[in-house]
Design an enzyme around this catalytic site. Structure first.
Site, PDB file in Angstrom:
ATOM      1  N   CYS A 162      12.848  -6.202   4.381  1.00 12.90           N
ATOM      2  CA  CYS A 162      13.644  -5.340   5.255  1.00 12.90           C
ATOM      3  C   CYS A 162      15.111  -5.773   5.231  1.00 12.90           C
ATOM      4  CB  CYS A 162      13.082  -5.413   6.677  1.00 12.90           C
ATOM      5  SG  CYS A 162      14.077  -4.507   7.859  1.00 12.90           S
ATOM      6  N   CYS A 179      16.936  -5.719   8.556  1.00 15.37           N
ATOM      7  CA  CYS A 179      16.551  -6.792   9.494  1.00 15.37           C
ATOM      8  C   CYS A 179      17.170  -8.122   9.064  1.00 15.37           C
ATOM      9  CB  CYS A 179      15.035  -6.995   9.534  1.00 15.37           C
ATOM     10  SG  CYS A 179      14.067  -5.508   9.563  1.00 15.37           S
ATOM     11  N   ASP A 180      17.156  -8.414   7.781  1.00 17.35           N
ATOM     12  CA  ASP A 180      17.477  -9.773   7.310  1.00 17.35           C
ATOM     13  C   ASP A 180      18.750  -9.874   6.484  1.00 17.35           C
ATOM     14  OD1 ASP A 180      15.074 -10.571   8.462  1.00 17.35           O
ATOM     15  OD2 ASP A 180      13.947 -10.066   6.662  1.00 17.35           O
TER      16      ASP A 180
END
Ligand code: NAP
Length: 301
Positions: A131, A134-135
């Site tokens: 992701c 997200c990261d």
């Protein structure tokens, strides 16, 4: 006892909840994660949902949920283990409870496909991510590789190129599957380099990812690429584990159902990414939610 239980709270499940509530059906939504929205939540930008160009995926997911909340939809956080029948009703078994309903819409969506190569499991969360939104922030100023050639891989690469020093896009063919508009944007970015015709055979690193080993299918040779992070975006697999004995699936594991979302089992419907269909998009998932409820209403009558 409910008229309808919806399993999943992504775009298909939430759309079904809105339609069901408006149709006056007593409805319960079972959601596995504490936050509704499904895969949309991890999408940086959604640029093809009509009327909302460029909306952030998280915001769109939140708006879907707020819409359902405004109508008073009931949600329970639960991990569904299976579905059975009892006296003509459907029983949904979760880790803690059992719920009964006259009809069920399975809208449990899909999850990230794994590469299944050495190093992937061991280094997950240590430089390997599924992701980018997200990261991605952990890789500011670093060199990363995105694996895949679909919409998600290209969207991820575009997103990462904003903050990373260098982004390799590793694709197993010489042509991307992603939408042309995304490809054009990707190819215009100076810090993106395409690595064509290569598959990943290993992800290397001790405590953290240090590189990937590639197999160049055209040159028939092994290559190595030094990277700090690997973003795997090689598609999705349906979340059908709990439903394999409920309704038939196709050879790829998707629940077999047509545009009306009916499975071959009376009272069991499948909507969104989990069902057999040509195009898995937010808009088609939302459309499934509406169609599924129309079919549920017919069934209940
Ligand atoms: P996808 O379209 O299925 O693409 C998967 C990509 O990964 C393909 O390029 C495929 O290569 C590659 N791949 C698959 N298995 C691989 C393996 N083992 N090793 C290396 N490469 C592999 O998946 P996606 O990009 O995750 O998108 C999923 C669905 O969501 C799609 O229908 C997409 O259009 C949709 N989506 C919609 C939106 C939106 O509505 N805004 C945004 C993102 C995604 P090949 O091309 O060679 O098969």
């Amino acid at each position: 006892m409910y008229d309808l239980i919806i399993i999943g709270s992504g775009p298909a499940g939430l759309s079904a909840a809105v339609y069901a509530k408006r149709a006056g059906l007593s409805t319960l939504v079972l959601e596995k994660n504490p936050m509704s929205g499904g895969q949309v939540l991890n999408t940086y930008e959604v640029d093809n949902y009509l009327g909302m160009p460029g909306i952030n995926g998280f915001d769109l997911g939140m708006q879907f949920r707020e819409h359902a909340d405004r109508l008073g939809v009931e949600f329970v956080e639960a991990d569904v283990r299976g579905i059975g029948t009892c006296n003509g009703f459907h029983i949904v078994k979760t880790a803690r409870h059992t719920f009964r309903a006259r009809a069920i819409i399975i809208a449990a969506g899909a999850a990230h496909r794994k590469l299944a190569v050495p190093g992937e499991e061991r280094l997950a969360g240590r430089g390997i991510s599924y992701c980018a939104t997200c990261d991605g922030a952990f890789f500011r100023g670093k060199t990363v590789a995105v694996i895949g050639g679909g919409d998600v891989a290209v969207e991820d690469a575009i997103f990462l190129a904003r903050s990373c020093k260098k982004v390799y896009v590793v694709h197993r063919r010489e042509e991307l599957r992603a939408a042309k508009i995304l490809q054009n944007k990707l190819f215009s970015l100076p810090n993106v380099e395409m690595v064509w015709n290569c598959t990943v055979s290993e992800i290397e690193g001790g405590e953290q990812v240090t590189g990937i080993v590639l197999w160049d299918r055209k040159e028939e040779e092994r290559r190595q690429l030094a990277v700090d992070g690997v973003f795997i975006a090689v598609g999705i697999v349906p979340n059908t584990k709990a439903f394999l004995d409920v309704a038939p699936t196709d050879e790829n594991g998707y629940l077999e159902a047509g545009e009306d979302c009916r499975t071959s089992v009376p009272g069991i419907f499948a909507a969104g990414d989990i069902r057999t269909k040509r195009l898995r998009q937010i808009v088609t998932a939302v459309s499934d939610g509406a169609n599924a409820v129309a079919s549920v209403q017919e069934y209940l009558m």
